[in-house]
Design a protein around this motif. Structure first.
Motif, PDB file in Angstrom:
ATOM      1  N   UNK A 209       0.836  -1.190   0.000  1.00 58.62           N
ATOM      2  CA  UNK A 209       0.000   0.000   0.000  1.00 58.62           C
ATOM      3  C   UNK A 209       0.875   1.245   0.000  1.00 58.62           C
ATOM      4  N   UNK A 210       0.706   2.065  -1.045  1.00 59.46           N
ATOM      5  CA  UNK A 210       1.471   3.303  -1.168  1.00 59.46           C
ATOM      6  C   UNK A 210       0.496   4.464  -1.247  1.00 59.46           C
ATOM      7  N   UNK A 211       1.013   5.668  -1.030  1.00 56.31           N
ATOM      8  CA  UNK A 211       0.158   6.853  -1.116  1.00 56.31           C
ATOM      9  C   UNK A 211       0.751   7.948  -0.268  1.00 56.31           C
ATOM     10  N   UNK A 212       0.205   9.154  -0.397  1.00 56.08           N
ATOM     11  CA  UNK A 212       0.759  10.281   0.358  1.00 56.08           C
ATOM     12  C   UNK A 212       0.675  10.065   1.862  1.00 56.08           C
ATOM     13  N   UNK A 213       1.455  10.824   2.588  1.00 56.27           N
ATOM     14  CA  UNK A 213       1.391  10.821   4.042  1.00 56.27           C
ATOM     15  C   UNK A 213      -0.052  11.100   4.486  1.00 56.27           C
ATOM     16  N   UNK A 214      -0.479  10.436   5.534  1.00 58.35           N
ATOM     17  CA  UNK A 214      -1.818  10.628   6.122  1.00 58.35           C
ATOM     18  C   UNK A 214      -2.964  10.215   5.196  1.00 58.35           C
ATOM     19  N   UNK A 215      -2.645   9.459   4.143  1.00 64.76           N
ATOM     20  CA  UNK A 215      -3.732   9.012   3.252  1.00 64.76           C
ATOM     21  C   UNK A 215      -4.461   7.809   3.843  1.00 64.76           C
ATOM     22  N   UNK A 216      -3.883   7.199   4.888  1.00 64.69           N
ATOM     23  CA  UNK A 216      -4.567   6.082   5.548  1.00 64.69           C
ATOM     24  C   UNK A 216      -3.915   4.728   5.319  1.00 64.69           C
ATOM     25  N   UNK A 217      -2.620   4.722   4.932  1.00 62.58           N
ATOM     26  CA  UNK A 217      -1.917   3.454   4.656  1.00 62.58           C
ATOM     27  C   UNK A 217      -1.856   2.568   5.901  1.00 62.58           C
ATOM     28  N   UNK A 218      -1.395   3.153   7.010  1.00 63.74           N
ATOM     29  CA  UNK A 218      -1.257   2.350   8.239  1.00 63.74           C
ATOM     30  C   UNK A 218      -2.616   1.849   8.708  1.00 63.74           C
ATOM     31  N   UNK A 219      -3.626   2.723   8.594  1.00 68.74           N
ATOM     32  CA  UNK A 219      -4.980   2.346   9.022  1.00 68.74           C
ATOM     33  C   UNK A 219      -5.443   1.105   8.249  1.00 68.74           C
ATOM     34  N   UNK A 220      -5.209   1.095   6.938  1.00 72.60           N
ATOM     35  CA  UNK A 220      -5.637  -0.049   6.122  1.00 72.60           C
ATOM     36  C   UNK A 220      -4.831  -1.312   6.436  1.00 72.60           C
ATOM     37  N   UNK A 221      -3.509  -1.151   6.581  1.00 70.22           N
ATOM     38  CA  UNK A 221      -2.650  -2.317   6.893  1.00 70.22           C
ATOM     39  C   UNK A 221      -3.097  -2.951   8.210  1.00 70.22           C
ATOM     40  N   UNK A 222      -3.310  -2.076   9.225  1.00 71.87           N
ATOM     41  CA  UNK A 222      -3.673  -2.608  10.547  1.00 71.87           C
ATOM     42  C   UNK A 222      -4.999  -3.348  10.494  1.00 71.87           C
ATOM     43  N   UNK A 223      -5.953  -2.777   9.760  1.00 77.45           N
ATOM     44  CA  UNK A 223      -7.273  -3.427   9.701  1.00 77.45           C
ATOM     45  C   UNK A 223      -7.179  -4.775   8.970  1.00 77.45           C
TER      46      UNK A 223
END
Ligand code: ATP
Length: 201
Positions: free
Chosen positions: A13-27
């Protein structure tokens, strides 16, 4: 062995900072029935209290990290904040994939380019790699950075400028999520995973 085990996916998962990458990975890793684990990445920064080598990160000295870079053992690596190195060892990806383990990682746009460049050397990586870009409007991005409350004005301006450059790379990604609510983003990710499975199945 199930069809999923024979065709593991490596969702990046790539994308700008604060786009929600970590949120998606964690879920994604929190839903056990989906069978995803996070790739354990490698860093030269010191472990924080409670962090375990081989669980949170592989912690390496700068010298050993450098040796492994020279030996071609990294799929991707970068300097972060000028003095620390972070990267993904080939073994951290290829070994779990060869056990049939689905993987997810949060990597910057440059990191995705490096992973693609490694595909000819690692056929399993080439078969499993699913790069996903999260697209987000500058207005929404600014709102999220401010809501997170971790950055001062100068840092916000820097992050917005970097995000603009990263957005230009979006067209190289076959899979994109146009960020909406957290639930919409997760549903879009699951749809991409289903599509990727059916192409490989
Ligand atoms: N779809 C969404 N709608 C609104 N807010 C969101 C959404 N997804 C994530 N957020 C929030 O936006 C902020 C940034 O999310 P997150 O930390 O996941 O981004 P990131 O892309 O991993 O950031 P960075 O690259 O800076 O580490 C967090 O406060 C998170 O709760």
């Amino acid at each position: 062995m199930t069809a999923q085990n024979r065709n593991p996916l490596f969702v990046v998962i790539a994308g700008p900072t604060a786009s929600g990458k970590s949120t998606l990975c964690e879920r994604l890793v929190k839903e056990p029935q989906l069978g995803f684990e996070r790739v354990i990445t490698t860093t030269t920064r010191a472990p924080r209290p409670g962090e375990i080598d081989g669980v949170h990160y592989h912690f390496l000295s700068p010298e050993v990290f450098e040796e492994k870079v020279r030996a071609g053992e990294f799929l991707e690596w970068a300097w972060v904040h000028g003095d620390r190195r972070y990267g993904t060892l080939a073994s951290s990806v290829i070994e779990p994939l060869s056990r049939g383990q689905n993987l997810v990682a949060n990597v910057d746009v440059q990191g995705v380019a490096s992973l693609r460049a490694c595909c000819p050397r690692f056929p399993l990586l080439a078969r499993s790699l699913v790069p996903v870009f999260i697209n987000i409007t500058p207005e929404e991005l600014q709102q999220r950075i401010r809501a997170r409350g971790t950055d001062d004005e100068a840092e916000i301006a820097r992050r917005m400028a970097t995000a603009e450059k990263e957005r230009a790379a979006a067209s190289q990604f076959e899979h994109q999520i146009h960020s909406g609510s957290r639930d919409e983003d997760f549903a879009a990710l699951l749809e991409i995973i289903e599509q990727a499975k059916s192409h490989r199945g």
